[in-house]
Scaffold this motif. Structure first.
Motif, PDB file in Angstrom:
ATOM      1  N   ASN A 109      39.924  42.225  36.096  1.00 53.07           N
ATOM      2  CA  ASN A 109      38.794  41.307  36.246  1.00 53.07           C
ATOM      3  C   ASN A 109      39.170  40.076  37.051  1.00 53.07           C
ATOM      4  OD1 ASN A 109      36.751  42.709  34.956  1.00 53.07           O
ATOM      5  ND2 ASN A 109      37.437  42.037  32.944  1.00 53.07           N
ATOM      6  N   TYR A 110      40.357  39.537  36.838  1.00 51.41           N
ATOM      7  CA  TYR A 110      40.787  38.344  37.568  1.00 51.41           C
ATOM      8  C   TYR A 110      40.984  38.641  39.056  1.00 51.41           C
ATOM      9  CZ  TYR A 110      43.339  34.144  38.814  1.00 51.41           C
ATOM     10  OH  TYR A 110      43.742  33.000  39.413  1.00 51.41           O
ATOM     11  N   TYR A 161      39.499  40.967  40.825  1.00 49.04           N
ATOM     12  CA  TYR A 161      38.176  41.152  41.418  1.00 49.04           C
ATOM     13  C   TYR A 161      37.462  39.813  41.603  1.00 49.04           C
ATOM     14  CZ  TYR A 161      38.695  46.170  40.745  1.00 49.04           C
ATOM     15  OH  TYR A 161      39.138  47.463  40.800  1.00 49.04           O
ATOM     16  N   TYR A 162      37.625  38.911  40.654  1.00 42.96           N
ATOM     17  CA  TYR A 162      37.037  37.576  40.778  1.00 42.96           C
ATOM     18  C   TYR A 162      37.608  36.856  42.000  1.00 42.96           C
ATOM     19  CZ  TYR A 162      36.526  32.580  39.973  1.00 42.96           C
ATOM     20  OH  TYR A 162      36.284  31.250  40.131  1.00 42.96           O
ATOM     21  N   SER A 184      37.697  49.616  43.286  1.00 47.41           N
ATOM     22  CA  SER A 184      37.472  50.016  41.896  1.00 47.41           C
ATOM     23  C   SER A 184      37.516  51.533  41.757  1.00 47.41           C
ATOM     24  CB  SER A 184      36.120  49.506  41.401  1.00 47.41           C
ATOM     25  OG  SER A 184      36.062  48.120  41.461  1.00 47.41           O
TER      26      SER A 184
END
Length: 87
Positions: A52-53, A55-56, A72
């Motif tokens: 998640n980090y 991708y952020y 992904s």
């Protein structure tokens, strides 16, 4: 984003993808060795947090949604392939 920045960003994105794959696969290898459900949950939460980090950060850097979804797909396919092959 300029043409030069785009090429550099893609290189960093490839390294990020490879890093996430290595972390995820090593986490799954650790799950095979350990039988503790607490350790398994910690490993899975850590993998989810890292993904998640990254991708952020990629969204913040201006990477397109198409590139992020492609990354992904590669990550998911490699994890599923590893799970069927090893586990």
């Amino acid at each position: 984003m300029t043409e030069k920045d785009s090429g550099v960003s893609i290189i960093y994105m490839i390294f990020g993808t490879l890093g996430m794959i290595v972390v995820a696969l090593s986490g799954f290898s650790m799950i095979q060795v350990e039988d503790s459900s607490t350790r398994v949950m910690i490993i899975l939460i850590g993998i989810i947090a890292i993904v998640n980090y990254v991708y952020y950060l990629e969204r913040k850097a201006g990477m397109s949604n198409r590139a992020i979804w492609g990354q992904s797909g590669i990550l998911i396919a490699s994890i599923i392939g590893y799970a069927f092959w090893i586990l």
